[in-house]
Scaffold this motif. Sequence first.
Motif, PDB file in Angstrom:
ATOM      1  N   SER A 147       0.832  -1.207   0.000  1.00  0.00           N
ATOM      2  CA  SER A 147       0.000   0.000   0.000  1.00  0.00           C
ATOM      3  C   SER A 147       0.864   1.253   0.000  1.00  0.00           C
ATOM      4  CB  SER A 147      -0.926   0.012   1.220  1.00  0.00           C
ATOM      5  OG  SER A 147      -1.956  -0.939   1.089  1.00  0.00           O
TER       6      SER A 147
ATOM      7  N   HIS B 189      -5.539   3.698  -0.784  1.00  0.00           N
ATOM      8  CA  HIS B 189      -4.394   3.055  -0.150  1.00  0.00           C
ATOM      9  C   HIS B 189      -3.999   3.764   1.141  1.00  0.00           C
ATOM     10  CE1 HIS B 189      -3.346  -0.086  -2.998  1.00  0.00           C
ATOM     11  NE2 HIS B 189      -3.605   0.751  -3.987  1.00  0.00           N
TER      12      HIS B 189
ATOM     13  N   SER C 274      -6.613   2.847   3.836  1.00  0.00           N
ATOM     14  CA  SER C 274      -6.470   1.461   4.276  1.00  0.00           C
ATOM     15  C   SER C 274      -5.225   1.288   5.141  1.00  0.00           C
ATOM     16  CB  SER C 274      -6.399   0.526   3.063  1.00  0.00           C
ATOM     17  OG  SER C 274      -7.586   0.572   2.315  1.00  0.00           O
TER      18      SER C 274
ATOM     19  N   ARG D 226      -5.143   0.501   9.270  1.00  0.00           N
ATOM     20  CA  ARG D 226      -4.476  -0.674   9.845  1.00  0.00           C
ATOM     21  C   ARG D 226      -3.425  -0.262  10.876  1.00  0.00           C
ATOM     22  NH1 ARG D 226      -4.612  -2.366   4.352  1.00  0.00           N
ATOM     23  NH2 ARG D 226      -2.373  -1.969   4.089  1.00  0.00           N
TER      24      ARG D 226
END
Length: 400
Positions: free
Chosen positions: A332, A384, A387, A391
Motif C-alpha cells: 500500500s 491506499h 487502508s 491498519r
Amino acid sequence: MDFEVSEPMSTMLAMIREFMDREVIPLESVMLHGDEATLQAGIDDARAKVKQMGLWAPNHPVEFGGLGLSMVDHGLFAEAVGRSPLGMTVFGTQAPDAGNIEILHNWGTDEQKEMWLRPLVEGRIRSCFSMTEPETAGSNPTLLETRAVTDGDDYVINGQKWFTSSADGAAVAIVMAVTDPDAPPHQRASMILVPTDTPGFNLVRNVSVMGHAGNGHASHGEVIYQSCRVPRTNLLGPEGSGFLIAQDRLGPGRIHHCMRWLGIASRAFDMMCSRANERVIDGAGGTLADRQVIQHWAAELSAKISSVRLLTLHTAWQIDRHGAKAARDEISAIKFVVANTMLEAVDTAIQVHGALGLTDDTVLAYWYRHERAARIYDGADEVHKSSLGRRILRRYATAV
C-alpha cells in the motif's frame, strides 16, 4: 536485507541496459512519430533478439518458458526495462498480460494453462483484464453489476466494462462477473475466461485518454457483453472467488508497476540533469545547472528516488520471504509513494526542458499523459492511504 546483487543478475542487468540503449530507446521515435506497422515490426525484431539472448519473460514460470525470477530480481529487471515505455513489451512482461499470467498460473486448470498460459508466456497471443465498470466504483469490486448466469453447462454473461486494457487485439479476456448476487459481498463474483471471438463480446471503442485513444496493447477498451455464452469450464478457481483472485492479482501487480515507475523516474532524472548541464542561459556560458533552484531539485529528487527504490526492494524482499499478504502494508505504501515520486520526476524534468518538454521530441510528454493514471489504477492514492492508515492506527488501539 542483503543488498548484494548476485553475479548472474548483475550480468543480466548489464545485458539488459545495453540492449535498452541500443535497441529499445531508439524505437521511441517511431512510437511517437511513426506508423503502427513500422513500430510493431521494430518491436517484433527486438523481441526476437531478446529471446535469442535468453532474457525472455524473466518473471514468468520456468515451466512455461519464463525465467522465474524472484520478486527482488524482478524489481531490478523492471527498473532497467521501465526506462522506456516499450521495455516491458519487448521483454514479454507487459501489463495486463503479466498479471493474467499470474492468475492462470495460480488458479488455472491444466487445460486452461495449456490453452492460454503457455501462448501468453511465449508471446504468441495477448490478453485483457475486464473488471472495471463505468457505473460502479473501481475502488470497490464488490459493487460490480455484470452478471454471469448459469444455463446448463454454460455461463451467459451480460454487462458493460471499460478500461479493459489491451482488449483491442487480445485473444482472451479474464472477466469478473457476479455469479451469485445473494452471497456475501466478497463471494458474489467469479472470474471467467472469455475468448474475444465469442459471440456477444463487443469491443465498442478504445477509450480516449488525454486526447489519445491508442490501439492494440496501448488501448483501454469499452466492452459490452451481450448474452455472451462460454462453457462453465472457463471458470477460474472456485465459483465466488473472484474478489480473492483479484486481490491475488492486484497485490503483485502493484509492486510490478512500482518497479517500472522507478525506471521512469530514473530516466526522467537523468534527462533533467543532462538538460540542465547542456542548456546555456546567459552570455557568459552559464547553464541551468549553475542555478541554485535546479541544484535543489536535483538533490531532492535524487534523495526521493533512492528512498522509494529502497522501500520497493524491501517490499519485494518481504514478498519473497513471507508472501504478499505479509507485505500488505508495504505494498500500500509504495503504491502511492512511488507513483507520486515518479510523477514529480517527470514533471520536474519537463520544467527543466522548458517548452521542449511539452513536445513529443522527447518521451517526457508521453509519460506525462500516460502515467498520470498511476495515482488512480490498482487503487487510488486515497484508498491506499486510508487502508494503510486504518491498519496502522488499529494496531496502536489494541496496544493501549
